[in-house]
Design a protein around this motif. Structure first.
Motif, mmCIF file in Angstrom:
data_model
loop_
_atom_site.group_PDB
_atom_site.id
_atom_site.type_symbol
_atom_site.label_atom_id
_atom_site.label_comp_id
_atom_site.label_asym_id
_atom_site.label_seq_id
_atom_site.Cartn_x
_atom_site.Cartn_y
_atom_site.Cartn_z
ATOM 1 N N SER A 1 0.790 -1.142 0.056
ATOM 2 C CA SER A 1 0.074 -0.150 0.211
ATOM 3 C C SER A 1 0.954 1.033 0.033
ATOM 4 N N LEU A 2 0.452 2.289 -0.443
ATOM 5 C CA LEU A 2 0.944 3.650 -0.452
ATOM 6 C C LEU A 2 0.014 4.817 -0.338
ATOM 7 N N ARG A 3 0.291 5.915 0.237
ATOM 8 C CA ARG A 3 -0.703 7.017 0.575
ATOM 9 C C ARG A 3 -0.168 8.265 -0.265
ATOM 10 N N LEU A 4 -0.810 8.767 -1.164
ATOM 11 C CA LEU A 4 -0.474 10.010 -1.786
ATOM 12 C C LEU A 4 -1.478 11.194 -1.080
ATOM 13 N N ALA A 5 -0.868 12.366 -1.023
ATOM 14 C CA ALA A 5 -1.638 13.479 -0.595
ATOM 15 C C ALA A 5 -1.316 14.612 -1.531
ATOM 16 N N CYS A 6 -2.312 15.523 -1.491
ATOM 17 C CA CYS A 6 -2.229 16.887 -2.449
ATOM 18 C C CYS A 6 -2.831 17.789 -1.785
ATOM 19 N N THR A 7 -2.387 18.972 -1.552
ATOM 20 C CA THR A 7 -2.848 20.091 -1.092
ATOM 21 C C THR A 7 -2.745 21.394 -1.980
ATOM 22 N N ALA A 8 -3.876 21.785 -2.128
ATOM 23 C CA ALA A 8 -4.150 22.969 -3.271
ATOM 24 C C ALA A 8 -4.245 24.308 -2.458
ATOM 25 N N SER A 9 -3.812 25.335 -2.902
ATOM 26 C CA SER A 9 -3.598 26.559 -2.400
ATOM 27 C C SER A 9 -3.686 27.559 -3.500
ATOM 28 N N GLY A 10 -4.634 28.635 -3.068
ATOM 29 C CA GLY A 10 -4.936 29.616 -3.930
ATOM 30 C C GLY A 10 -6.370 29.749 -4.063
ATOM 31 N N ARG A 11 -6.884 30.253 -5.186
ATOM 32 C CA ARG A 11 -8.357 30.219 -5.534
ATOM 33 C C ARG A 11 -8.840 28.872 -6.099
ATOM 34 N N VAL A 12 -9.509 28.296 -5.073
ATOM 35 C CA VAL A 12 -9.935 26.831 -5.470
ATOM 36 C C VAL A 12 -11.401 27.157 -5.492
ATOM 37 N N PHE A 13 -12.118 27.005 -6.628
ATOM 38 C CA PHE A 13 -13.549 26.902 -6.759
ATOM 39 C C PHE A 13 -14.262 25.512 -6.514
ATOM 40 N N THR A 14 -15.411 25.507 -5.780
ATOM 41 C CA THR A 14 -16.069 24.377 -5.274
ATOM 42 C C THR A 14 -16.664 23.633 -6.449
ATOM 43 N N ASN A 15 -16.590 24.225 -7.686
ATOM 44 C CA ASN A 15 -17.336 23.360 -8.885
ATOM 45 C C ASN A 15 -16.243 22.611 -9.502
ATOM 46 N N ASN A 16 -14.967 22.650 -8.934
ATOM 47 C CA ASN A 16 -13.885 21.692 -9.639
ATOM 48 C C ASN A 16 -13.795 20.525 -8.730
ATOM 49 N N PHE A 17 -13.369 19.617 -9.385
ATOM 50 C CA PHE A 17 -12.681 18.362 -8.895
ATOM 51 C C PHE A 17 -11.146 18.501 -8.565
ATOM 52 N N LEU A 18 -10.823 17.775 -7.614
ATOM 53 C CA LEU A 18 -9.435 17.658 -7.050
ATOM 54 C C LEU A 18 -9.005 16.166 -6.993
ATOM 55 N N GLY A 19 -8.012 15.703 -7.808
ATOM 56 C CA GLY A 19 -7.749 14.478 -7.660
ATOM 57 C C GLY A 19 -6.612 14.087 -8.423
ATOM 58 N N TRP A 20 -6.619 12.946 -8.954
ATOM 59 C CA TRP A 20 -5.201 12.306 -9.235
ATOM 60 C C TRP A 20 -5.453 11.905 -10.881
ATOM 61 N N PHE A 21 -4.130 11.847 -11.540
ATOM 62 C CA PHE A 21 -3.961 11.131 -12.742
ATOM 63 C C PHE A 21 -2.942 10.583 -12.725
ATOM 64 N N ARG A 22 -2.478 9.620 -13.697
ATOM 65 C CA ARG A 22 -1.342 8.983 -13.593
ATOM 66 C C ARG A 22 -0.798 8.675 -15.329
ATOM 67 N N GLN A 23 0.798 8.634 -15.202
ATOM 68 C CA GLN A 23 1.222 8.510 -16.684
ATOM 69 C C GLN A 23 2.254 7.445 -16.482
ATOM 70 N N ALA A 24 2.033 6.437 -17.269
ATOM 71 C CA ALA A 24 2.851 5.385 -17.269
ATOM 72 C C ALA A 24 3.902 5.641 -18.413
#
Length: 121
Positions: free
Chosen positions: A17-40
């Protein structure tokens, strides 16, 4: 302007198992999605999981359903990605992203620098 700061990642064995974290700062609008993409290596950047900031609904790619869990932290602009039962196919660079919909790379407005996840079989 928005900045996305990622943490986590590393080298693990299949089944770990692993755990990733992401923190957004600045003007974050609630109609957005915050999440993860990956690239192999040699592939395009693909959606993994996201939280809709308006209602906390969660969204997953079929490849990770049942193994990965995304959640918001106490700081509502933080999302955590708990990755269990990792497989070699999960190897890649994981990017935090803010934007959408839809949940595709071209619709994201902001990106983190990426964190590498390597799963050895």
């Amino acid at each position: 302007q928005v900045q996305l700061e990622e943490s986590g990642g590393g080298l693990v064995q299949a089944g770990d198992s692993l755990r990733l974290a992401c923190t957004a700062s600045g003007r974050v609008f609630t109609n957005n999605f915050l999440g993860w993409f990956r690239q192999a290596p040699g592939e395009e950047r693909k959606f993994v999981a996201a939280v809709q900031l308006f209602d906390d609904s969660t969204w997953y790619d079929d490849a990770v359903k049942g193994r990965f869990t995304i959640s918001r932290g106490e700081d509502k602009n933080t999302v955590n990605l708990q990755m269990n039962m990792l497989e070699s196919e999960d190897t890649g660079v994981y990017y935090c992203a803010l934007g959408g919909p839809p949940l595709v790379a071209y619709a994201m407005d902001y990106w983190g620098k990426g964190t590498r996840v390597t799963v050895s079989s």
